[in-house]
Design a protein around this motif. Structure first.
Motif, PDB file in Angstrom:
ATOM      1  N   VAL A 145       0.852  -1.189   0.000  1.00 36.66           N
ATOM      2  CA  VAL A 145       0.000   0.000   0.000  1.00 36.66           C
ATOM      3  C   VAL A 145       0.890   1.242   0.000  1.00 36.66           C
ATOM      4  O   VAL A 145       1.792   1.371   0.823  1.00 36.66           O
ATOM      5  CB  VAL A 145      -0.923   0.025   1.224  1.00 36.66           C
ATOM      6  CG1 VAL A 145      -1.719   1.323   1.250  1.00 36.66           C
ATOM      7  CG2 VAL A 145      -1.852  -1.171   1.226  1.00 36.66           C
ATOM      8  N   ASN A 177     -10.398   5.617  -3.959  1.00 33.75           N
ATOM      9  CA  ASN A 177      -9.343   5.156  -3.045  1.00 33.75           C
ATOM     10  C   ASN A 177      -8.689   6.324  -2.312  1.00 33.75           C
ATOM     11  O   ASN A 177      -7.457   6.375  -2.161  1.00 33.75           O
ATOM     12  CB  ASN A 177      -8.271   4.369  -3.804  1.00 33.75           C
ATOM     13  CG  ASN A 177      -8.676   2.937  -4.076  1.00 33.75           C
ATOM     14  OD1 ASN A 177      -9.850   2.574  -3.935  1.00 33.75           O
ATOM     15  ND2 ASN A 177      -7.739   2.115  -4.481  1.00 33.75           N
ATOM     16  N   THR A 224     -14.485   5.497  -1.620  1.00 32.54           N
ATOM     17  CA  THR A 224     -13.986   4.193  -2.037  1.00 32.54           C
ATOM     18  C   THR A 224     -13.718   4.130  -3.529  1.00 32.54           C
ATOM     19  O   THR A 224     -12.773   3.498  -3.984  1.00 32.54           O
ATOM     20  CB  THR A 224     -14.975   3.092  -1.618  1.00 32.54           C
ATOM     21  OG1 THR A 224     -15.140   3.136  -0.191  1.00 32.54           O
ATOM     22  CG2 THR A 224     -14.462   1.728  -2.003  1.00 32.54           C
ATOM     23  N   SER A 251      -2.847   3.466  -3.048  1.00 34.72           N
ATOM     24  CA  SER A 251      -2.704   2.548  -4.176  1.00 34.72           C
ATOM     25  C   SER A 251      -3.036   1.137  -3.711  1.00 34.72           C
ATOM     26  O   SER A 251      -3.158   0.866  -2.523  1.00 34.72           O
ATOM     27  CB  SER A 251      -1.273   2.592  -4.708  1.00 34.72           C
ATOM     28  OG  SER A 251      -0.382   2.113  -3.709  1.00 34.72           O
ATOM     29  N   GLY A 252      -3.180   0.258  -4.649  1.00 30.24           N
ATOM     30  CA  GLY A 252      -3.442  -1.126  -4.292  1.00 30.24           C
ATOM     31  C   GLY A 252      -4.923  -1.425  -4.257  1.00 30.24           C
ATOM     32  O   GLY A 252      -5.776  -0.551  -4.421  1.00 30.24           O
ATOM     33  N   ARG A 253      -5.226  -2.670  -4.005  1.00 28.56           N
ATOM     34  CA  ARG A 253      -6.613  -3.121  -4.046  1.00 28.56           C
ATOM     35  C   ARG A 253      -7.201  -3.356  -2.673  1.00 28.56           C
ATOM     36  O   ARG A 253      -8.263  -3.954  -2.546  1.00 28.56           O
ATOM     37  CB  ARG A 253      -6.696  -4.415  -4.864  1.00 28.56           C
ATOM     38  CG  ARG A 253      -6.196  -4.274  -6.284  1.00 28.56           C
ATOM     39  CD  ARG A 253      -6.318  -5.577  -7.046  1.00 28.56           C
ATOM     40  NE  ARG A 253      -5.858  -5.448  -8.418  1.00 28.56           N
ATOM     41  CZ  ARG A 253      -5.862  -6.442  -9.292  1.00 28.56           C
ATOM     42  NH1 ARG A 253      -6.292  -7.639  -8.919  1.00 28.56           N
ATOM     43  NH2 ARG A 253      -5.427  -6.248 -10.515  1.00 28.56           N
ATOM     44  N   THR A 254      -6.525  -2.895  -1.631  1.00 28.00           N
ATOM     45  CA  THR A 254      -6.974  -3.186  -0.278  1.00 28.00           C
ATOM     46  C   THR A 254      -7.626  -1.996   0.404  1.00 28.00           C
ATOM     47  O   THR A 254      -7.840  -2.012   1.606  1.00 28.00           O
ATOM     48  CB  THR A 254      -5.780  -3.648   0.575  1.00 28.00           C
ATOM     49  OG1 THR A 254      -4.786  -2.618   0.576  1.00 28.00           O
ATOM     50  CG2 THR A 254      -5.201  -4.930   0.049  1.00 28.00           C
ATOM     51  N   PHE A 255      -7.974  -0.950  -0.344  1.00 31.87           N
ATOM     52  CA  PHE A 255      -8.468   0.284   0.265  1.00 31.87           C
ATOM     53  C   PHE A 255      -9.661   0.016   1.166  1.00 31.87           C
ATOM     54  O   PHE A 255      -9.768   0.594   2.246  1.00 31.87           O
ATOM     55  CB  PHE A 255      -8.842   1.288  -0.820  1.00 31.87           C
ATOM     56  CG  PHE A 255      -9.308   2.614  -0.270  1.00 31.87           C
ATOM     57  CD1 PHE A 255     -10.652   2.949  -0.245  1.00 31.87           C
ATOM     58  CD2 PHE A 255      -8.383   3.521   0.231  1.00 31.87           C
ATOM     59  CE1 PHE A 255     -11.078   4.160   0.267  1.00 31.87           C
ATOM     60  CE2 PHE A 255      -8.799   4.741   0.755  1.00 31.87           C
ATOM     61  CZ  PHE A 255     -10.150   5.063   0.761  1.00 31.87           C
ATOM     62  N   SER A 256     -10.544  -0.865   0.741  1.00 31.56           N
ATOM     63  CA  SER A 256     -11.750  -1.128   1.524  1.00 31.56           C
ATOM     64  C   SER A 256     -11.448  -1.845   2.829  1.00 31.56           C
ATOM     65  O   SER A 256     -12.330  -1.976   3.681  1.00 31.56           O
ATOM     66  CB  SER A 256     -12.752  -1.941   0.705  1.00 31.56           C
ATOM     67  OG  SER A 256     -12.180  -3.180   0.330  1.00 31.56           O
ATOM     68  N   SER A 257     -10.224  -2.321   3.002  1.00 34.09           N
ATOM     69  CA  SER A 257      -9.827  -2.987   4.237  1.00 34.09           C
ATOM     70  C   SER A 257      -8.909  -2.118   5.094  1.00 34.09           C
ATOM     71  O   SER A 257      -8.358  -2.595   6.090  1.00 34.09           O
ATOM     72  CB  SER A 257      -9.091  -4.303   3.920  1.00 34.09           C
ATOM     73  OG  SER A 257      -9.942  -5.188   3.229  1.00 34.09           O
TER      74      SER A 257
END
Length: 121
Positions: free
Chosen positions: A1, A76, A73, A24-30
């Protein structure tokens, strides 16, 4: 991240600024995310935080009623809207994130670079 902060600047007392922190990355929702600040000669302090869902927020007493943290979201991005700024708000502001869906003291698994906020009297 990776976190990229922006939006700092110079403003007169009573003015407003909005800080942004893009993740960055795909974990923003976590990510639980927040903002810290550090003024010259002072310790870093937590300013605001927002839960992964956006459903819970935290504010330091010194900024309650003046600052608002939010997250988008789709972009991001986390924002810190700062209104009624005071000279004592002058500091370098850092965004931070924890990879957790829990809620508690933000420890800062990830940090963005600082952005300077200067409030003139």
């Amino acid at each position: 991240v990776q976190l990229q902060a922006s939006g700092g600047g110079l403003v007169q007392a009573g003015g407003s600024l909005r800080l942004s922190c893009a993740a960055s990355g795909r974990t923003f929702s976590s990510l639980t995310m927040g903002w810290f600040r550090q003024a010259p000669g002072k310790e870093r302090e937590s300013v605001a935080a927002i839960s992964f869902s956006g459903g819970r927020t935290y504010y330091a007493d010194s900024v309650k009623g003046r600052f608002t943290i939010s997250r988008d979201t789709a972009k991001n991005t986390v924002y810190l809207q700062m209104n009624s700024l005071k000279p004592e708000d002058t500091a370098v502001y850092y965004c931070a994130a924890d990879l957790t869906t829990g809620w508690g003291r933000l420890s800062g698994d990830y940090w963005g670079q600082g952005t300077q906020v200067t409030v003139s009297s």
